[in-house]
Write a protein that holds these residues in place. Structure first.
Motif, short mmCIF file in Angstrom:
data_model
loop_
_atom_site.label_atom_id
_atom_site.label_comp_id
_atom_site.label_asym_id
_atom_site.label_seq_id
_atom_site.Cartn_x
_atom_site.Cartn_y
_atom_site.Cartn_z
N MET A 1 0.84 -1.18 0.00
CA MET A 1 0.00 0.00 0.00
C MET A 1 0.88 1.24 0.00
O MET A 1 1.88 1.32 0.70
N VAL A 2 0.48 2.22 -0.79
CA VAL A 2 1.19 3.49 -0.85
C VAL A 2 0.19 4.59 -0.51
O VAL A 2 -0.90 4.65 -1.08
N LEU A 3 0.56 5.42 0.44
CA LEU A 3 -0.26 6.55 0.84
C LEU A 3 0.49 7.82 0.47
O LEU A 3 1.61 8.03 0.92
N ILE A 4 -0.11 8.64 -0.38
CA ILE A 4 0.51 9.89 -0.81
C ILE A 4 -0.38 11.04 -0.39
O ILE A 4 -1.59 11.02 -0.66
N CYS A 5 0.21 12.02 0.28
CA CYS A 5 -0.53 13.20 0.72
C CYS A 5 0.02 14.42 0.00
O CYS A 5 1.21 14.72 0.11
N TRP A 6 -0.84 15.10 -0.74
CA TRP A 6 -0.48 16.31 -1.46
C TRP A 6 -1.32 17.46 -0.96
O TRP A 6 -2.48 17.27 -0.57
N ASN A 7 -0.78 18.66 -1.02
CA ASN A 7 -1.57 19.83 -0.62
C ASN A 7 -2.23 20.48 -1.82
O ASN A 7 -2.69 21.60 -1.75
N SER A 8 -2.31 19.76 -2.91
CA SER A 8 -2.93 20.27 -4.13
C SER A 8 -4.03 19.33 -4.60
O SER A 8 -3.75 18.25 -5.11
N THR A 9 -5.27 19.76 -4.44
CA THR A 9 -6.38 18.95 -4.95
C THR A 9 -6.34 18.91 -6.48
O THR A 9 -6.74 17.91 -7.08
N LEU A 10 -5.84 19.96 -7.10
CA LEU A 10 -5.73 19.98 -8.55
C LEU A 10 -4.78 18.89 -9.04
O LEU A 10 -5.08 18.18 -10.01
N LEU A 11 -3.65 18.73 -8.38
CA LEU A 11 -2.70 17.70 -8.78
C LEU A 11 -3.31 16.31 -8.63
O LEU A 11 -3.15 15.45 -9.50
N VAL A 42 -3.12 2.19 -3.93
CA VAL A 42 -2.56 3.53 -3.79
C VAL A 42 -3.68 4.45 -3.33
O VAL A 42 -4.79 4.41 -3.85
N SER A 43 -3.38 5.27 -2.35
CA SER A 43 -4.34 6.25 -1.85
C SER A 43 -3.73 7.64 -1.98
O SER A 43 -2.67 7.92 -1.41
N LEU A 44 -4.39 8.50 -2.76
CA LEU A 44 -3.96 9.89 -2.91
C LEU A 44 -4.89 10.74 -2.05
O LEU A 44 -6.10 10.72 -2.23
N ASN A 45 -4.32 11.48 -1.12
CA ASN A 45 -5.12 12.26 -0.19
C ASN A 45 -4.69 13.72 -0.19
O ASN A 45 -3.51 14.03 -0.32
N HIS A 46 -5.67 14.59 0.01
CA HIS A 46 -5.39 16.01 0.17
C HIS A 46 -5.09 16.29 1.63
O HIS A 46 -5.75 15.77 2.52
N ILE A 47 -4.06 17.07 1.86
CA ILE A 47 -3.72 17.51 3.21
C ILE A 47 -3.42 19.01 3.12
O ILE A 47 -2.77 19.46 2.18
N TYR A 48 -3.94 19.77 4.05
CA TYR A 48 -3.69 21.20 4.01
C TYR A 48 -2.22 21.51 4.23
O TYR A 48 -1.52 20.83 4.98
N ARG A 49 -1.75 22.53 3.54
CA ARG A 49 -0.35 22.95 3.63
C ARG A 49 0.09 23.16 5.08
O ARG A 49 1.20 22.83 5.46
N GLU A 50 -0.80 23.70 5.89
CA GLU A 50 -0.46 23.98 7.28
C GLU A 50 -0.21 22.71 8.09
O GLU A 50 0.41 22.74 9.14
N CYS A 51 -0.68 21.59 7.60
CA CYS A 51 -0.47 20.31 8.28
C CYS A 51 0.72 19.56 7.71
O CYS A 51 1.02 18.45 8.12
N ASN A 52 1.40 20.16 6.77
CA ASN A 52 2.51 19.50 6.09
C ASN A 52 3.59 20.52 5.76
O ASN A 52 4.07 20.59 4.64
N MET A 53 3.96 21.32 6.76
CA MET A 53 4.86 22.44 6.53
C MET A 53 6.28 22.03 6.15
O MET A 53 6.95 22.73 5.40
#
Length: 105
Positions: A1-11, A42-53
């Motif tokens: 399993m791969v978990l990817i967190c991006w701060n871009s919902t567009l991406l 694979v799970s692509l998740n949105h995370i707010y920038r403030e939570c991933n500084m």
């Protein structure tokens, strides 16, 4: 399993379900899709920038590095404070816009 967190919902949308044939980053997005296709889940998740500084600091400074994989033995100076804040569980506020500009008097 791969978990990817991006701060871009567009991406995330581009990688998951957009036709990127004519997109300027189309070849890069295609490479992401190929790589992700090698995993069973694979799970692509949105995370707010403030939570991933830390990631945000690294991304903003990436323009100052050569292409390729860069490894750090310790947090680099430009990301050190964000790293220490994460260790101390420092909270961060998020600015949001409320209402419409036309509502201003």
């Amino acid at each position: 399993m791969v978990l990817i967190c991006w701060n871009s919902t567009l991406l995330i949308k581009l990688v998951l379900d957009s036709d990127t044939t004519l997109h300027p980053l189309g070849s890069l997005i295609s490479c992401y899709r190929t790589l992700l296709g090698r995993f069973n889940y694979v799970s692509l998740n949105h995370i707010y920038r403030e939570c991933n500084m830390v990631a945000d600091c690294l991304a903003k400074n990436s323009i100052n590095h050569d292409y390729g994989v860069i490894e750090f033995a310790d947090p680099p100076p430009h990301a050190l404070q964000a790293y220490l804040d994460d260790l101390d569980s420092v909270g961060r506020s998020r600015k949001i816009k409320i209402g419409h500009d036309s509502d201003a008097v």
